[in-house]
Write a protein that holds these residues in place. Structure first.
Motif, PDB file in Angstrom:
ATOM      1  N   TYR A  54      70.923  24.806  31.991  1.00 19.38           N
ATOM      2  CA  TYR A  54      70.640  23.547  31.842  1.00 19.38           C
ATOM      3  C   TYR A  54      70.519  22.606  32.826  1.00 19.38           C
ATOM      4  O   TYR A  54      69.471  21.990  33.107  1.00 19.38           O
ATOM      5  CB  TYR A  54      71.878  23.010  31.235  1.00 19.38           C
ATOM      6  N   VAL A  55      71.042  22.849  34.071  1.00 21.29           N
ATOM      7  CA  VAL A  55      70.833  21.935  35.355  1.00 21.29           C
ATOM      8  C   VAL A  55      69.444  22.242  36.117  1.00 21.29           C
ATOM      9  O   VAL A  55      68.581  21.407  36.222  1.00 21.29           O
ATOM     10  CB  VAL A  55      71.912  22.376  36.492  1.00 21.29           C
ATOM     11  N   GLN A  56      68.982  23.585  35.831  1.00 21.67           N
ATOM     12  CA  GLN A  56      67.927  24.007  36.264  1.00 21.67           C
ATOM     13  C   GLN A  56      66.386  23.719  35.414  1.00 21.67           C
ATOM     14  O   GLN A  56      65.576  23.740  35.866  1.00 21.67           O
ATOM     15  CB  GLN A  56      67.802  25.602  36.657  1.00 21.67           C
ATOM     16  N   ARG A  58      66.547  21.345  33.110  1.00 25.74           N
ATOM     17  CA  ARG A  58      66.355  19.826  32.022  1.00 25.74           C
ATOM     18  C   ARG A  58      65.156  19.195  32.511  1.00 25.74           C
ATOM     19  O   ARG A  58      64.710  18.257  31.730  1.00 25.74           O
ATOM     20  CB  ARG A  58      67.604  19.005  32.816  1.00 25.74           C
ATOM     21  N   SER A  59      64.185  19.527  33.620  1.00 26.12           N
ATOM     22  CA  SER A  59      63.044  18.929  33.855  1.00 26.12           C
ATOM     23  C   SER A  59      62.003  19.553  33.559  1.00 26.12           C
ATOM     24  O   SER A  59      60.866  19.665  33.850  1.00 26.12           O
ATOM     25  CB  SER A  59      63.062  18.317  35.382  1.00 26.12           C
ATOM     26  N   SER A  60      61.935  20.889  32.887  1.00 25.79           N
ATOM     27  CA  SER A  60      60.988  21.969  32.428  1.00 25.79           C
ATOM     28  C   SER A  60      60.782  21.869  31.078  1.00 25.79           C
ATOM     29  O   SER A  60      61.579  21.301  30.442  1.00 25.79           O
ATOM     30  CB  SER A  60      61.675  23.087  33.138  1.00 25.79           C
ATOM     31  N   ARG A  63      63.830  25.303  26.876  1.00 21.74           N
ATOM     32  CA  ARG A  63      65.090  25.082  26.310  1.00 21.74           C
ATOM     33  C   ARG A  63      66.143  26.175  26.344  1.00 21.74           C
ATOM     34  O   ARG A  63      65.841  27.275  26.352  1.00 21.74           O
ATOM     35  CB  ARG A  63      64.749  24.453  24.875  1.00 21.74           C
ATOM     36  N   CYS A 176      64.345  30.268  37.083  1.00 21.70           N
ATOM     37  CA  CYS A 176      65.716  30.013  37.221  1.00 21.70           C
ATOM     38  C   CYS A 176      66.042  31.147  38.294  1.00 21.70           C
ATOM     39  O   CYS A 176      65.603  32.195  38.408  1.00 21.70           O
ATOM     40  CB  CYS A 176      66.638  29.912  36.281  1.00 21.70           C
TER      41      CYS A 176
END
Length: 203
Positions: A54-56, A58-60, A63, A176
């Motif tokens: 999620y952290v990695q 969230r801007s991509s 999902r 990721c």
């Protein structure tokens, strides 16, 4: 002597039952298979992986879905619940309910003694038939060990393994990087009494 005839369900009948059920069941070739509960290590590993992704991501455009998202393997008819799924690009679903995902990019399964053979074997065969499927992450819950299978352009699968906390793996299909120290954070490994210092080989 009387014999009982086994009743087989259509996929439509399975989905009608499953969508109302309190507990999850997988489906294949007319039969439903109830899913067992998971132990603490399994749940921690799933939670840690989802948190890291999620952290990695969230801007991509990718999902991440937990184990409540069902995958429909269209080519084989399997309906199953992977532990963690990542999709890059627009997710595709079987119908407007949006609960049967068709195009996973990465699938992760946390292994247990009862499921490891299936996850590594027959289940992987099902997943391979999904065109969008690019990487398969298998995470041991009884020791620090992760296997990452990556689909090559020629269709073969390349295996990379890691078994030290300072190791990391590139999940290139979703952009990721996964460090085993983060994945196994707060996960207690089972102890063995086979030798001194809890080592099966002795001191």
């Amino acid at each position: 002597m009387s014999t009982q005839t086994k009743t087989y369900l259509t996929p439509e009948q399975y989905l009608e039952i499953e969508r109302k059920a309190e507990y999850k069941s997988e489906y294949f070739q007319g039969e439903m298979f109830a899913m067992a509960g998971a132990k603490e290590a399994h749940n921690l590993l799933v939670g840690n992986l989802i948190g890291e992704l999620y952290v990695q991501l969230r801007s991509s455009p990718c999902r991440v879905y937990p184990s409540d998202m069902r995958v429909n393997v269209s080519a084989t008819g399997l309906y199953t619940y992977p532990d963690v799924i990542a999709v890059c690009g627009e997710p595709q679903f079987q119908d407007d309910e949006r609960d049967n995902l068709l195009n996973p990019t990465l699938i992760a399964e946390v292994l247990s003694r009862s499921t490891e053979a299936y996850d590594r074997g027959r289940k992987f065969e099902h997943y391979k038939s999904i065109e969008s499927f690019q990487q398969y992450l298998l995470i041991a819950s009884d020791r620090v060990h992760v296997d990452l299978f990556t689909r090559k352009p020629d269709g073969d699968w390349l295996l990379k393994s890691a078994d030290r906390l300072d190791d990391s793996l590139e999940l290139q299909s979703i952009g990721c990087r996964l460090t085993l120290a983060d994945l196994y954070n707060k996960v207690d490994m089972p102890r063995t009494s086979a030798g001194p210092n809890n080592s099966p080989l002795g001191p």
